[in-house]
Design an enzyme around this catalytic site. Sequence first.
Site, PDB file in Angstrom:
ATOM      1  CB  CYS A   4      -2.084   7.024   1.082  1.00  0.00           C
ATOM      2  SG  CYS A   4      -3.517   6.290   1.853  1.00  0.00           S
ATOM      3  CD  GLU A  30      -3.008  -1.007   0.315  1.00  0.00           C
ATOM      4  OE1 GLU A  30      -3.135   0.040  -0.338  1.00  0.00           O
ATOM      5  OE2 GLU A  30      -3.759  -1.982   0.176  1.00  0.00           O
TER       6      GLU A  30
HETATM    7  P1  NAD Z   1       8.019   5.524   4.814  1.00  0.00           P
HETATM    8  O1  NAD Z   1       8.159   4.787   3.535  1.00  0.00           O
HETATM    9  O2  NAD Z   1       9.070   6.520   5.164  1.00  0.00           O
HETATM   10  O3  NAD Z   1       7.957   4.490   6.035  1.00  0.00           O
HETATM   11  C1  NAD Z   1       6.959   3.496   6.131  1.00  0.00           C
HETATM   12  C2  NAD Z   1       7.448   2.318   6.943  1.00  0.00           C
HETATM   13  O4  NAD Z   1       8.454   1.612   6.201  1.00  0.00           O
HETATM   14  C3  NAD Z   1       8.102   2.686   8.273  1.00  0.00           C
HETATM   15  O5  NAD Z   1       7.702   1.729   9.229  1.00  0.00           O
HETATM   16  C4  NAD Z   1       9.593   2.568   7.970  1.00  0.00           C
HETATM   17  O6  NAD Z   1      10.381   2.288   9.107  1.00  0.00           O
HETATM   18  C5  NAD Z   1       9.616   1.399   7.005  1.00  0.00           C
HETATM   19  N1  NAD Z   1      10.746   1.344   6.067  1.00  0.00           N
HETATM   20  C6  NAD Z   1      11.378   2.370   5.453  1.00  0.00           C
HETATM   21  N2  NAD Z   1      12.294   1.897   4.582  1.00  0.00           N
HETATM   22  C7  NAD Z   1      12.225   0.541   4.631  1.00  0.00           C
HETATM   23  C8  NAD Z   1      12.911  -0.527   3.959  1.00  0.00           C
HETATM   24  N3  NAD Z   1      13.854  -0.286   3.051  1.00  0.00           N
HETATM   25  N4  NAD Z   1      12.577  -1.797   4.263  1.00  0.00           N
HETATM   26  C9  NAD Z   1      11.601  -2.073   5.163  1.00  0.00           C
HETATM   27  N5  NAD Z   1      10.928  -1.101   5.843  1.00  0.00           N
HETATM   28  C10 NAD Z   1      11.238   0.187   5.574  1.00  0.00           C
HETATM   29  O7  NAD Z   1       6.578   6.233   4.774  1.00  0.00           O
HETATM   30  P2  NAD Z   1       5.948   7.301   5.776  1.00  0.00           P
HETATM   31  O8  NAD Z   1       6.615   8.629   5.586  1.00  0.00           O
HETATM   32  O9  NAD Z   1       5.832   6.742   7.151  1.00  0.00           O
HETATM   33  O10 NAD Z   1       4.440   7.387   5.207  1.00  0.00           O
HETATM   34  C11 NAD Z   1       4.051   8.185   4.133  1.00  0.00           C
HETATM   35  C12 NAD Z   1       3.927   7.373   2.851  1.00  0.00           C
HETATM   36  O11 NAD Z   1       3.075   6.261   3.045  1.00  0.00           O
HETATM   37  C13 NAD Z   1       3.300   8.165   1.718  1.00  0.00           C
HETATM   38  O12 NAD Z   1       3.964   7.850   0.521  1.00  0.00           O
HETATM   39  C14 NAD Z   1       1.875   7.656   1.692  1.00  0.00           C
HETATM   40  O13 NAD Z   1       1.215   7.822   0.462  1.00  0.00           O
HETATM   41  C15 NAD Z   1       2.074   6.226   2.032  1.00  0.00           C
HETATM   42  N6  NAD Z   1       0.860   5.610   2.558  1.00  0.00           N
HETATM   43  C16 NAD Z   1       0.163   4.762   1.738  1.00  0.00           C
HETATM   44  C17 NAD Z   1      -1.024   4.191   2.193  1.00  0.00           C
HETATM   45  C18 NAD Z   1      -1.830   3.295   1.313  1.00  0.00           C
HETATM   46  O14 NAD Z   1      -2.709   2.620   1.823  1.00  0.00           O
HETATM   47  N7  NAD Z   1      -1.594   3.235   0.010  1.00  0.00           N
HETATM   48  C19 NAD Z   1      -1.479   4.461   3.489  1.00  0.00           C
HETATM   49  C20 NAD Z   1      -0.733   5.315   4.294  1.00  0.00           C
HETATM   50  C21 NAD Z   1       0.442   5.884   3.814  1.00  0.00           C
END
Ligand code: NAD
Length: 514
Positions: free
Chosen positions: A302, A268
Amino acid sequence: MSLSCLETLGVTSLVSGDTYFSVLTGNQKVLGEGDKFSVRSPIDGSTLSSFANATPQQLQSVNQDLQEAFKALRVIPAPRRGELVRRIGEEARKYKQELAQVISLEAGKIMPEALGEVQEWIDVCDFAVGQSRMLHGLSIVSERPGHRMMEQWQPLGPVAVITAFNFPMAVWSWNAMLGLICGDPILLKPSEKAPLCALAMYQIAQNVLADMPDIPKAAVSVMIGGRDLGEAIAASDTFPLVSATGSTAMGRAVAQTVAARLGRSLLELGGNNAMIVSDTADLELALRAIVFSAAGTAGQRCTTLRRLICHESVVDGLVSRLAKSYSSLPIGNPLTEGTLVGPLIDENSFNKMQSALEAAKAQGGELVCGGQRVTQGVPEGGFYVQPAIVRIAHDAPIVHEETFAPILYVLTYSDFADAIDIQNEVPQGLSSAVFTESMREAELFMSPAGSDCGIANVNIGTSGAEIGGAFGGEKDTGGGRESGSDAWRNYMRRTTNTVNYGGDLPLAQGIVFE
Ligand code: NAD
């Protein structure tokens, strides 16, 4: 700021000295062995909590707990697992206010939206309880005499859930409530920006599990850590399924790691959501939907509306009405009644918004309003901004990126087919909407030649989905579907059983082997 909600929820018991536990499986509660870090509230920058990162080495003992939990959970009848989820939902109802406060403290959401997020958890519990009696497969006629065939859905195994900061409770609950009824223990790795939300949910679930001794406590587990831990989880064979929510860059990395070991990922990821406003649209309705979708949650959903594709005959009037509406938006402390726009999550997010606005101007965009930091009438130390509106060409490169902040790009069209092309020309494919009174335009938008997104709405905004539908998007959004509809199947494996009740052994396809 009052932290009494943490006390009421029992989160303050999950601490040793001044550091919260980072590894919690019901069987063990230990500190992380990695670097220490503090979590600051976006409201005023004050320190909310301190943690030490759980390390990839600590994942090994958690994996053992999860594998043992799976052996027990998979043979507990699904309706009993549904009973667990029903009771979790009741606890979430009881503590809805306090849970919403934790969301507001960590993610900066205004209280009505934070309460809505807890309601999503409650709603998905209700949905999952019903589903726990409907994990049904097909019965299929066999081509062989004296045979019958059927499909069964079986528990899959421990599921890892990696979540983003902006929906710290809803995303876990979509995955966990369904995963639990399907017989899978759930390991949550929350965003390092919202770990207290994870502990609050863990505590609610463990309170229920304490009363249900037949269900293994590790069914609801948590590990707190950052990217290193996320990478180790993605690489671990313990998890046949890794559900990851966050940026597209993160999802790409997780998907490749999981695919390399032939696991499944449920992604997601980012959106770049658009609304088409036709010349036939009810503009009153559109205006309200645009303001909520674009400025709500300070542009940090998102599904936030990022691109407004307006018919050339309505664009000028709509933009000036929007600018007027934006100028009176109450911006401030999300815990204060009446606030509609809270803070950005942190300074980094503010800087990214400023860079995007600079890029937009350099690419020919015209800033209609907003974009500046708000310092009057808001708590000191937080990053509050005036939501921005920018008129710009649809193919400016910045318009094709997701900037996780309240910037609304206004684009124009003259022909409806072009509007659909503009809507679909970005890499992301999460949410989309059309405002129109024309049945032909609405149907075309939802047809195979219409929106290429996972969500395509008519006369409602891009954000604020209900839990009953499958939620997710295509292309760079990752292709995953969670929450309602048949999303439960993600958390199960399918077996096809063929049963011979006859006295002969006919082979399929009429093969003779004698
Ligand atoms: P992020 O990608 O910075 O972090 C999300 C999660 O991934 C965190 O728990 C982080 O620790 C982990 N993470 C980061 N790099 C990783 C890796 N290489 N391997 C494994 N885990 C890793 O995102 P954020 O800033 O917390 O959230 C915002 C983003 O999330 C936006 O792009 C938003 O659109 C998206 N989002 C999407 C949905 C959806 O349902 N499509 C819902 C909510 C947020």
